[in-house]
Design a protein around this motif. Structure first.
Motif, PDB file in Angstrom:
ATOM      1  N   ASP A 183       0.827  -1.208   0.000  1.00 32.76           N
ATOM      2  CA  ASP A 183       0.000   0.000   0.000  1.00 32.76           C
ATOM      3  C   ASP A 183       0.859   1.256   0.000  1.00 32.76           C
ATOM      4  O   ASP A 183       0.498   2.270  -0.610  1.00 32.76           O
ATOM      5  CB  ASP A 183      -0.939   0.007   1.209  1.00 32.76           C
TER       6      ASP A 183
ATOM      7  N   ALA B 132      -2.687  -3.556  -5.024  1.00 38.74           N
ATOM      8  CA  ALA B 132      -2.580  -2.339  -4.223  1.00 38.74           C
ATOM      9  C   ALA B 132      -2.866  -1.100  -5.061  1.00 38.74           C
ATOM     10  O   ALA B 132      -3.514  -0.148  -4.588  1.00 38.74           O
ATOM     11  CB  ALA B 132      -1.190  -2.245  -3.601  1.00 38.74           C
TER      12      ALA B 132
ATOM     13  N   ASP C 114      -5.940   1.553  -4.720  1.00 39.32           N
ATOM     14  CA  ASP C 114      -5.674   2.986  -4.567  1.00 39.32           C
ATOM     15  C   ASP C 114      -6.371   3.823  -5.631  1.00 39.32           C
ATOM     16  O   ASP C 114      -6.165   5.032  -5.715  1.00 39.32           O
ATOM     17  CB  ASP C 114      -4.165   3.238  -4.613  1.00 39.32           C
TER      18      ASP C 114
END
Length: 305
Positions: free
Chosen positions: A61, A94, A98
């Motif tokens: 992340d 990830a 996002d």
């Protein structure tokens, strides 16, 4: 001599086809992991993801956060290493989480095979059908099962796939006969090869086990063609998405094409002026400390992982 860093079915290119190990030549350390090419310093890289700028253990992340505003994220692998491919899939996930619109770029496929990829993203083919229709065995040849996490992420999120590699006949021609023997179709796609980058040559020589010398110039030129061709294909694809601020390409390739910002990433930056982010996946047995310049992030699986 340590053989090199990539796969090619032609025997001329088997010099580029073995795992990376530390090497010594005339008392000089030549491990590609320890080259300080564009940034000085050594950092500990224990199991997990390490931010080489800070030495901290980070999460995927955090990589996605660092990639905001960046259009190219490269994740270099040791081929046929399941833990590395799981990390590549985790980076994709990830970025999707996002809010990025991910395009997946593959070293594993040559660009003339592009038409064979869409059926997987669209969910029209079973895995067995995809392996056959995408010519996996002849295009790449490593067991598909190791790469399955990447393709599952692609299919789950319906991500476009892009074949980045150049035809192996092009690479073979230059590796045997040199730059002057570039085929007309090669010149049309890759008009110029920059052989002058000292850092890239240092990586190549190190991967070959030391100072490769002039006898390896043709093989080196073939490696530059490989990197330049994939960079050109990645740039062309992302030019189609330039107006989309969420667009990002995740490039999966052998670490020799990614490490030290000297391969595909260097050629992308030369062509666009844009920064890239690199994650270099190493084997558990790699040196416990690596050069900060190896990549923005280094991933080491736990032993047995």
């Amino acid at each position: 001599m340590t053989p090199g860093f990539d796969y090619n079915p032609d025997m001329t290119m088997t010099l580029l086809a073995a795992s990376l190990v530390p090497a010594m030549m005339q008392g000089e350390p030549t491990s590609p992991y320890l080259l300080e090419i564009h940034q000085p310093g050594i950092v500990a890289a224990p199991a997990g993801l390490t931010d080489t700028a800070t030495g901290r253990t980070v999460s995927v992340d955090e990589i996605a956060k660092a990639a905001r505003g960046v259009r190219f994220v490269l994740v270099g692998e040791q081929h046929n290493t399941p833990a590395h491919h799981a990390m590549q899939a985790a980076v994709i996930e990830a970025l999707v989480k996002d809010g990025r619109e991910v395009t997946e770029g593959f070293e594993m496929f040559t660009f003339d095979n592009q038409k064979s990829l869409a059926g997987w993203t669209q969910g029209r083919w079973t895995e067995e059908e995809f392996i056959t229709k995408a010519n996996w065995e002849t295009q790449w040849g490593f067991p598909f099962a190791a790469y399955r996490p990447i393709f599952e992420a692609v299919r789950t999120h319906k991500l476009p796939m892009v074949a980045l590699n150049v035809p192996r006949t092009w690479v073979r021609q230059i590796s045997r006969n040199g730059v002057d023997a570039m085929l007309p179709e090669t010149k049309a796609r890759v008009p110029k090869l920059d052989l002058s980058h000292k850092g890239h040559r240092m990586v190549f020589d190190s991967l070959m086990g030391g100072h490769a010398g002039d006898s390896m110039n043709n093989i080196y030129a073939a490696q530059v063609l490989w990197d330049e061709g994939m960079a050109i294909n990645a740039r062309r694809e992302m030019d189609l998405r330039r107006a989309n601020p969420k667009a990002v390409m995740v490039i999966v390739a052998g670490i020799g094409h990614v490490m030290h910002h000297a391969g595909i990433n260097l050629r992308i930056t030369q062509g666009t002026g844009e920064p890239t982010i690199s994650v270099v996946c190493v084997e558990p047995e790699a040196p416990s400390e690596v050069a900060r310049s190896l990549g923005h992030y280094v991933y080491r699986p736990a032993p047995g992982g």
